[in-house]
Design a protein around this motif. Structure first.
Motif, PDB file in Angstrom:
ATOM      1  N   TYR A  40       0.837  -1.188   0.000  1.00  0.00           N
ATOM      2  CA  TYR A  40       0.000   0.000   0.000  1.00  0.00           C
ATOM      3  C   TYR A  40       0.880   1.249   0.000  1.00  0.00           C
ATOM      4  O   TYR A  40       1.852   1.328   0.760  1.00  0.00           O
ATOM      5  CB  TYR A  40      -0.930   0.001   1.202  1.00  0.00           C
ATOM      6  CG  TYR A  40      -2.008  -1.051   1.111  1.00  0.00           C
ATOM      7  CD1 TYR A  40      -3.265  -0.748   0.603  1.00  0.00           C
ATOM      8  CD2 TYR A  40      -1.762  -2.363   1.510  1.00  0.00           C
ATOM      9  CE1 TYR A  40      -4.255  -1.709   0.503  1.00  0.00           C
ATOM     10  CE2 TYR A  40      -2.740  -3.331   1.421  1.00  0.00           C
ATOM     11  CZ  TYR A  40      -3.988  -3.005   0.910  1.00  0.00           C
ATOM     12  OH  TYR A  40      -4.954  -3.961   0.810  1.00  0.00           O
ATOM     13  N   ASP A  85     -11.372  10.366   5.276  1.00  0.00           N
ATOM     14  CA  ASP A  85     -11.595   9.205   4.405  1.00  0.00           C
ATOM     15  C   ASP A  85     -10.484   9.137   3.349  1.00  0.00           C
ATOM     16  O   ASP A  85     -10.580   9.756   2.285  1.00  0.00           O
ATOM     17  CB  ASP A  85     -12.965   9.302   3.746  1.00  0.00           C
ATOM     18  CG  ASP A  85     -13.316   8.037   2.977  1.00  0.00           C
ATOM     19  OD1 ASP A  85     -12.639   7.012   3.192  1.00  0.00           O
ATOM     20  OD2 ASP A  85     -14.252   8.080   2.157  1.00  0.00           O
ATOM     21  N   VAL A  86      -9.429   8.377   3.651  1.00  0.00           N
ATOM     22  CA  VAL A  86      -8.274   8.247   2.763  1.00  0.00           C
ATOM     23  C   VAL A  86      -8.305   6.866   2.112  1.00  0.00           C
ATOM     24  O   VAL A  86      -8.416   5.848   2.812  1.00  0.00           O
ATOM     25  CB  VAL A  86      -6.947   8.438   3.526  1.00  0.00           C
ATOM     26  CG1 VAL A  86      -5.762   8.280   2.584  1.00  0.00           C
ATOM     27  CG2 VAL A  86      -6.921   9.801   4.200  1.00  0.00           C
ATOM     28  N   ARG A  87      -8.204   6.823   0.815  1.00  0.00           N
ATOM     29  CA  ARG A  87      -8.143   5.566   0.072  1.00  0.00           C
ATOM     30  C   ARG A  87      -6.707   5.323  -0.373  1.00  0.00           C
ATOM     31  O   ARG A  87      -6.143   6.128  -1.128  1.00  0.00           O
ATOM     32  CB  ARG A  87      -9.063   5.616  -1.151  1.00  0.00           C
ATOM     33  CG  ARG A  87     -10.512   5.901  -0.819  1.00  0.00           C
ATOM     34  CD  ARG A  87     -11.129   4.778  -0.011  1.00  0.00           C
ATOM     35  NE  ARG A  87     -12.524   5.065   0.309  1.00  0.00           N
ATOM     36  CZ  ARG A  87     -13.293   4.279   1.050  1.00  0.00           C
ATOM     37  NH1 ARG A  87     -12.771   3.166   1.551  1.00  0.00           N
ATOM     38  NH2 ARG A  87     -14.540   4.608   1.298  1.00  0.00           N
ATOM     39  N   LEU A  88      -6.115   4.242   0.114  1.00  0.00           N
ATOM     40  CA  LEU A  88      -4.716   3.952  -0.204  1.00  0.00           C
ATOM     41  C   LEU A  88      -4.607   3.272  -1.561  1.00  0.00           C
ATOM     42  O   LEU A  88      -5.377   2.350  -1.872  1.00  0.00           O
ATOM     43  CB  LEU A  88      -4.101   3.045   0.862  1.00  0.00           C
ATOM     44  CG  LEU A  88      -4.091   3.584   2.291  1.00  0.00           C
ATOM     45  CD1 LEU A  88      -3.440   2.560   3.228  1.00  0.00           C
ATOM     46  CD2 LEU A  88      -3.343   4.906   2.365  1.00  0.00           C
ATOM     47  N   GLU A  89      -3.671   3.714  -2.366  1.00  0.00           N
ATOM     48  CA  GLU A  89      -3.377   3.065  -3.633  1.00  0.00           C
ATOM     49  C   GLU A  89      -2.464   1.864  -3.395  1.00  0.00           C
ATOM     50  O   GLU A  89      -1.755   1.792  -2.395  1.00  0.00           O
ATOM     51  CB  GLU A  89      -2.711   4.051  -4.596  1.00  0.00           C
ATOM     52  CG  GLU A  89      -3.590   5.230  -4.971  1.00  0.00           C
ATOM     53  CD  GLU A  89      -2.912   6.145  -5.963  1.00  0.00           C
ATOM     54  OE1 GLU A  89      -1.805   5.776  -6.441  1.00  0.00           O
ATOM     55  OE2 GLU A  89      -3.454   7.219  -6.264  1.00  0.00           O
ATOM     56  N   THR A  90      -2.486   0.932  -4.332  1.00  0.00           N
ATOM     57  CA  THR A  90      -1.689  -0.299  -4.205  1.00  0.00           C
ATOM     58  C   THR A  90      -0.715  -0.419  -5.367  1.00  0.00           C
ATOM     59  O   THR A  90      -0.909   0.192  -6.430  1.00  0.00           O
ATOM     60  CB  THR A  90      -2.594  -1.535  -4.173  1.00  0.00           C
ATOM     61  OG1 THR A  90      -3.358  -1.603  -5.388  1.00  0.00           O
ATOM     62  CG2 THR A  90      -3.524  -1.495  -2.973  1.00  0.00           C
ATOM     63  N   TYR A 347      -3.629  -1.136   5.378  1.00  0.00           N
ATOM     64  CA  TYR A 347      -5.038  -0.810   5.103  1.00  0.00           C
ATOM     65  C   TYR A 347      -5.857  -0.837   6.382  1.00  0.00           C
ATOM     66  O   TYR A 347      -6.668   0.063   6.643  1.00  0.00           O
ATOM     67  CB  TYR A 347      -5.592  -1.795   4.084  1.00  0.00           C
ATOM     68  CG  TYR A 347      -7.087  -1.715   3.916  1.00  0.00           C
ATOM     69  CD1 TYR A 347      -7.658  -0.701   3.149  1.00  0.00           C
ATOM     70  CD2 TYR A 347      -7.923  -2.650   4.521  1.00  0.00           C
ATOM     71  CE1 TYR A 347      -9.034  -0.620   2.999  1.00  0.00           C
ATOM     72  CE2 TYR A 347      -9.301  -2.572   4.378  1.00  0.00           C
ATOM     73  CZ  TYR A 347      -9.847  -1.562   3.615  1.00  0.00           C
ATOM     74  OH  TYR A 347     -11.208  -1.478   3.462  1.00  0.00           O
ATOM     75  N   THR A 350      -5.347   2.252   8.638  1.00  0.00           N
ATOM     76  CA  THR A 350      -6.071   3.451   8.213  1.00  0.00           C
ATOM     77  C   THR A 350      -7.565   3.317   8.479  1.00  0.00           C
ATOM     78  O   THR A 350      -8.230   4.308   8.840  1.00  0.00           O
ATOM     79  CB  THR A 350      -5.831   3.701   6.718  1.00  0.00           C
ATOM     80  OG1 THR A 350      -6.232   2.547   5.955  1.00  0.00           O
ATOM     81  CG2 THR A 350      -4.358   3.978   6.451  1.00  0.00           C
ATOM     82  N   GLU A 351      -8.110   2.114   8.330  1.00  0.00           N
ATOM     83  CA  GLU A 351      -9.533   1.920   8.602  1.00  0.00           C
ATOM     84  C   GLU A 351      -9.836   2.070  10.083  1.00  0.00           C
ATOM     85  O   GLU A 351     -10.869   2.639  10.463  1.00  0.00           O
ATOM     86  CB  GLU A 351      -9.973   0.541   8.108  1.00  0.00           C
ATOM     87  CG  GLU A 351      -9.937   0.381   6.593  1.00  0.00           C
ATOM     88  CD  GLU A 351     -10.856   1.356   5.895  1.00  0.00           C
ATOM     89  OE1 GLU A 351     -12.031   1.487   6.321  1.00  0.00           O
ATOM     90  OE2 GLU A 351     -10.402   2.007   4.932  1.00  0.00           O
ATOM     91  N   LYS A 354      -9.878   5.747  11.155  1.00  0.00           N
ATOM     92  CA  LYS A 354     -11.081   6.515  10.809  1.00  0.00           C
ATOM     93  C   LYS A 354     -12.111   6.511  11.923  1.00  0.00           C
ATOM     94  O   LYS A 354     -12.990   7.384  11.964  1.00  0.00           O
ATOM     95  CB  LYS A 354     -11.704   5.950   9.526  1.00  0.00           C
ATOM     96  CG  LYS A 354     -10.831   6.128   8.284  1.00  0.00           C
ATOM     97  CD  LYS A 354     -11.475   5.493   7.065  1.00  0.00           C
ATOM     98  CE  LYS A 354     -10.569   5.608   5.842  1.00  0.00           C
ATOM     99  NZ  LYS A 354     -11.157   4.963   4.632  1.00  0.00           N
TER     100      LYS A 354
END
Length: 480
Positions: A40, A85-90, A347, A350-351, A354
């Motif tokens: 990630y 709300d952060v969406r991690l790239e892979t 991941y 980070t979840e 939140k």
């Protein structure tokens, strides 16, 4: 002893292979970079500012990569909400990613050297099926012992890290407590009767004491034995304690990854059964040394309709060795699953974040994500090193106990070799080789069998115990 033989040729060829092909073909690199592992990526400062609606500042340094300034995390500090709300790239794990990670060189050396040592061991064993050893040193045992020493050294160096920093007070205390716990367990194990727990230490000590007394008498020294049984058992218990301490956190790490995998595969009952079965395999290996439960059942009891037991004692010994080898192979095959479960921690962190209140700096958030990948090689070492140690201790146990591969349900046919005594050129050389042969008789096969039988059993026991303690911790004390 004949040192110049087929074994030395195989060793020299393998050394040449290591030098020529080692830098280009690496099994360790393949495990990390070619098994589909995904890591990630932490968000850049610009992405965090955009999500948090923070005005963009003029950059002071030219960016060289995503979220990186001059090869390091950006020092531009600002605060964001933890619930952002952060969406991690892979991205797939590549060789250029792992080559700079901590302990990568040690990980690659241990794994690749273990592969080369395993190849030499297999070639030597196959060769000795048709050409048994006479007056020749078994060099494959030297390779196996080096692998075990390397694995112990790396595990010890990882444990020592907890005693260097001031922030590792909890880990340091855990290692010390577990060392005393395993010292107590080892003392309890060492007083168990051999008819219950077949470790072979009693017969090994008796044979060693008698042979050593005879050897000392031939040298003109009067002695009833080199060391007392209590002192030897105390030294063994201390070694067991050290083994338990250095395997504590690798076992807990494996348990954490196993727990995460069970949650990830909650919809696939077949995969959960496979994971739980492989997790319990070390326990099945441990009970193979408990005579009333396993050995007597297969080698003594005669079932109805049969005139003899299911297996001979010799066949049971070989089956026990094969069971350990099969267990190690299965666990290595499942290694990519476990490493991916570890990488997924970024991941999950980070979840979980939140759900928290408050604020956090951008650098702290980025470090929280990047730290998971940074310790990938450390986790790989914690997973593989105990397995490698169990594997090569088993190989040494098999060879030094003079077991022969053959039919599992038949006694091997061992031919006696009629070797004529050697005639040496001078009396000093003759005395030297006679002394060397006498010293070799002190460490006979039954002595080495007892030592490495216990070492193999204890490595399997500690592996199971540490992972079980870790799983209990995850079950009752971790936050879901």
């Amino acid at each position: 002893m004949a040192l110049l033989g087929t074994q030395l040729v195989v060793t020299l060829v393998m050394i040449s292979v290591i030098q020529k092909l080692g830098p280009h073909y690496s099994f360790a690199k393949w495990l990390l970079c070619s098994t589909g592992l995904v890591r990630y990526l932490y968000p850049t400062n610009d992405e965090l500012r955009q999500l948090a609606n923070i005005p963009k500042e003029k950059p002071k340094n030219k960016k060289n990569g995503k979220g990186v300034s001059n090869g390091k995390l950006s020092t531009d500090l600002f605060h964001i909400n933890r619930s952002l709300d952060v969406r991690l790239e892979t991205a797939k794990v590549t060789y250029l990613d792992v080559i700079h990670l901590r302990y990568y060189n040690e990980y690659q050396w241990l794994v690749d050297f273990s592969v080369y040592a395993g190849i030499i061991y297999v070639i030597t064993e196959v060769y000795h099926i048709w050409f048994p050893i006479r007056d020749e040193v078994n060099l494959s045992i030297v390779w196996c012992s080096l692998v075990v020493l390397f694995a112990l050294k790396l595990l010890t160096s990882l444990t020592v890290q907890y005693f260097k920093g001031e922030e590792s007070v909890g880990e340091r205390s855990t290692c010390i407590v577990m060392a005393f716990v395993y010292l107590l367990l080892a003392m309890m194990v060492l007083i168990v009767d051999e008819n219950t727990l077949e470790l072979g230490l009693e017969s090994a000590y008796t044979s060693f004491n008698q042979s050593a007394s005879t050897f000392l008498s031939k040298q003109g020294l009067s002695s009833s034995g080199p060391a007392s049984k209590i002192f030897i058992k105390f030294c063994i218990a201390v070694w067991c304690s050290i083994m338990g301490a250095i395997l504590t956190f690798p076992g807990m790490r494996i348990a954490k990854m196993h727990w995460d995998l069970l949650r990830y595969f909650h919809e696939s009952k077949l995969k959960q059964i496979l994971l739980n079965f492989t997790f319990a395999l070390p326990f099945l290996l441990v009970i193979l040394w408990i005579k009333p439960v396993t050995k007597d059942y297969f080698t003594v009891r005669i079932f109805s309709g049969r005139t003899e037991p299911l297996m001979t004692e010799y066949a049971f010994e070989i089956a026990r060795i094969l069971a350990i080898l099969l267990t190690v192979v299965i666990k290595i095959c499942l290694m990519p699953w476990y490493l991916q479960a570890y990488l997924d921690m970024a991941y999950h962190r980070t979840e979980e974040q939140k759900k928290e209140a408050g604020r956090i700096t951008n650098v702290e958030f980025q470090k929280k994500v990047e730290a998971v990948f940074y310790y990938l090689c450390v986790v790989a070492l914690q997973y593989l090193a105990p397995l490698i140690m169990c594997l090569f201790l088993t190989c040494m146990y098999k060879t030094l106990s003079e077991f022969q591969w053959g039919w599992l349900l038949k006694n091997p046919i061992i031919e006696e070799l009629n070797v004529q005594p050697k005639k040496y050129g001078s009396e000093p050389i003759d005395d030297f080789f006679l002394t060397l042969e006498s010293l070799k008789s002190v460490f006979a096969a039954n002595v080495l069998k007892g030592v490495f039988s216990f070492a193999t059993w204890w490595s399997c026991f500690v592996y199971f115990a540490t992972t079980s303690v870790g799983l209990v911790y995850q079950s009752y004390f971790s936050v879901v």
